[in-house]
Design an enzyme around this catalytic site. Structure first.
Site, short mmCIF file in Angstrom:
data_model
loop_
_atom_site.label_atom_id
_atom_site.label_comp_id
_atom_site.label_asym_id
_atom_site.label_seq_id
_atom_site.Cartn_x
_atom_site.Cartn_y
_atom_site.Cartn_z
N TYR A 1 0.82 -1.22 0.00
CA TYR A 1 0.00 0.00 0.00
C TYR A 1 0.85 1.27 0.00
O TYR A 1 0.73 2.11 -0.89
CB TYR A 1 -0.94 -0.02 1.20
CG TYR A 1 -1.89 1.15 1.23
CD1 TYR A 1 -2.86 1.31 0.25
CD2 TYR A 1 -1.81 2.11 2.23
CE1 TYR A 1 -3.73 2.39 0.27
CE2 TYR A 1 -2.67 3.19 2.26
CZ TYR A 1 -3.63 3.32 1.28
OH TYR A 1 -4.48 4.40 1.29
N THR B 1 -2.73 -0.92 -55.48
CA THR B 1 -2.33 0.49 -55.41
C THR B 1 -1.88 0.92 -54.01
O THR B 1 -1.62 2.09 -53.79
CB THR B 1 -3.48 1.39 -55.88
OG1 THR B 1 -4.65 1.09 -55.10
CG2 THR B 1 -3.78 1.16 -57.35
#
EC number: 3.1.21.-
Length: 590
Positions: free
Chosen positions: A217, A436
């Site tokens: 923590y 293309t």
């Protein structure tokens, strides 16, 4: 270099071993110190710390030592915050010393860890946890003794605040002063962690595992280096914790989590269960709004009254939650959105989770959370920059030139849409015959974004199944929109849209769209009827990039090249239209 890394690893391992000796593997008690809002002599709210007056040389020495430590540790503490730390921590240290002597405890077996923090709501507070570990003492007796210590500490601080409060409010009547003191005792700056016993219907001190509390923590917070930042200012235990750097804290936390990884996801620990204290008071700086604690205000018989407004309880996340959060952060940092991504980029974590009970479900949940988090917090452009390593972009630029496109203007167009700054125009339409390069460019953009979805035109009833919570959507070789043209217009219009998906709840579609097609998709066939009714709305939502030159790239183009190219954008969006002649090299013939 390798030897230096080995030496650093050894140093950290030695530091970890030494720290575990200083912080025992056992339970103690924990509490918060919080600044309380009360009324000053002008009946205005204040959080001022009472004057630090004492005739005790020991307490004065503690005050000076704490101030010196805090001043050296962090320059972003205000004078009032430093005085609050001096008062609370100084009284704590002095009272612990008296408690140890009166109980004839061994002072070397006392563990006190504290950390000064500012939360996301910018509320200043101090975390403290205390334990005593002696094999000759009954742990239950020790816990009771520590509970008595917290009561004594709470009362001592309440007396200081109450006397100061009464003095500035000119409260002299003994009965009124007693009432004021009672209020400060019940709701003063000291907030122990409590749990509610459903059988006895009473609150009891919550036992806290000191190592878990510290490593998991406290060490998860970042050190504050700007005034608006949340995190910790300073921390200490009279030992190693005092001098740890932010990087060392994170590394030691990871070592502790790795050490317990065997049962970390399914440990039967839930700190949230019954955790109903301490509660943080939502305090403001205005006397006309809800401020402080109503009992304190009313006890002083001032003109200012308020209701007690309580924010969410302070909760200590479990190991299970921390491990899951750590995994989610790792997925976000490296860009994992599918099981395949996780197998490639986080293979160890994937294998670990898949072998656990409900492992596949956990994996899918974490991946879904990461999709939602990423698509909400950052754009497709940010994803490209975040998830890829730069490479030489010359092959990409050569390919774009071979396609007959102006790479400078194409870059501005793509980045404007990828950052969702194109207004209502949120779709890129690569149009042209086969060979293309339109699919090549579309595929490159999507793969570089990583978090992308495909429009499944093979299932006309649910074409958007793979598109929820994605940064970009790709409709490959899109033909007729048919019955889902209205959905397409809503999605490409720039807003967040929810659509039906197969075997799932309706999902939010937030990303921009790429379409590759060799047909005119603005002509829509619904049933047997071809209509141009949707042509203009579709053109308002798309930019058409014509790919008319056949190309034969001889060098593979990669997401890293795309990152290098797009990263040179000046971050200034441009005005877009459906047809933009500036995109093409030479004179346009259409």
């Amino acid at each position: 270099m390798a030897q230096a890394q080995i030496d650093e690893q050894r140093r950290l391992q030695d530091l970890y071993v030494q720290l575990k000796k200083e912080i025992n593997d056992g339970e103690g008690v924990a509490w918060l110190f919080q600044q309380k809002t009360y009324t000053d002599k002008d009946n205005k709210p204040t959080k001022a710390t009472p004057p630090l007056r004492t005739t005790s040389s020991d307490l004065r020495l503690a005050f000076d030592s704490i101030e010196e430590n805090l001043t050296a540790s962090n320059e972003h503490l205000t004078n009032n915050e430093i005085n609050f730390c001096k008062l609370t921590l100084g009284k704590t240290l002095l009272l612990i010393d008296k408690h140890v002597k009166s109980h004839r405890w061994d002072s070397n077996k006392v563990n006190l860890i504290w950390q000064i923090e500012k939360g996301k709501t910018q509320q200043f507070h101090i975390h403290c946890c205390l334990g005593y570990f002696d094999k000759n003492e009954d742990p239950k007796d020790v816990q009771k003794s520590l509970g008595w210590f917290m009561k004594r500490l709470n009362k001592d601080l309440a007396v200081i605040y109450s006397n100061h409060h009464c003095d500035i409010q000119d409260i002299k009547d003994p009965e009124d002063r007693a009432k004021n003191l009672k209020v400060w005792i019940e709701d003063g700056p000291t907030k122990p962690y409590k749990y509610f016993n459903k059988q006895t219907k009473q609150d009891y001190n919550k036992p806290v595992h000191l190592r878990d509390y510290t490593f998991i923590y406290l060490f998860n917070k970042d050190k504050i280096n700007t005034d608006s930042m949340d995190g910790y200012f300073a921390a200490g235990n009279g030992g190693i914790v005092d001098n740890l750097t932010n990087k060392e804290r994170k590394t030691l936390r990871k070592m502790y989590l790795d050490e317990q990884s065997s049962d970390i996801m399914d440990a039967n620990i839930d700190w949230e269960d019954g955790q109903d204290a301490p509660k943080v008071t939502d305090q403001t700086d205005s006397a006309t709004t809800k401020t402080g604690t109503s009992l304190i205000w009313k006890s002083c018989a001032t003109k200012v009254t308020s209701k007690k407004e309580v924010a969410n309880p302070v909760q200590q996340p479990s190991k299970k939650l921390y491990s899951a959060q750590s995994t989610l952060d790792a997925l976000f940092n490296v860009g994992c959105f599918t099981p395949e991504d996780m197998i490639i980029k986080q293979s160890d974590k994937y294998l670990e989770l898949s072998l656990e009970p409900n492992g596949p479900q956990k994996i899918n949940t974490l991946l879904h959370m990461n999709q939602v988090k990423t698509s909400t917090m950052i754009t497709a452009f940010d994803c490209i920059i975040k998830f890829n390593e730069e490479e030489d972009d010359k092959p990409l630029l050569a390919t774009i030139k071979d396609m007959g496109l102006n790479e400078q203007y194409l870059k501005k167009v793509l980045c404007t849409i990828l950052t969702k700054q194109g207004g209502k125009r949120g779709c890129i339409w690569f149009y042209g015959p086969g060979g293309t390069g339109k699919t090549l460019l579309a595929s490159l953009i999507c793969k570089a974004t990583v978090n992308y979805g495909m429009v499944t035109t093979s299932n006309p009833n649910f074409p958007w199944t793979d598109c929820g919570n994605r940064n970009i959507i790709w409709a490959e070789e899109c033909g007729n929109f048919g019955n889902w043209v209205e959905d397409f217009k809503a999605i490409t219009g720039g807003g967040d849209v929810k659509v039906d998906t197969k075997n799932k709840q309706p999902q939010s579609i937030k990303g921009c769209v790429i379409v590759t097609s060799n047909t005119n998709i603005t002509k829509v066939t619904v049933g047997c009827v071809e209509t141009n009714a949707h042509a203009e709305p579709l053109k308002q939502r798309m930019i058409k990039i014509r790919c008319m030159k056949t190309i034969n790239p001889k060098t593979k183009i990669t997401p890293g090249m795309l990152k290098r190219w797009l990263n040179t954008w000046d971050r200034q969006p441009i005005q877009l239209s459906h047809e933009m002649p500036e995109l093409y090299l030479g004179k346009c013939r259409w």
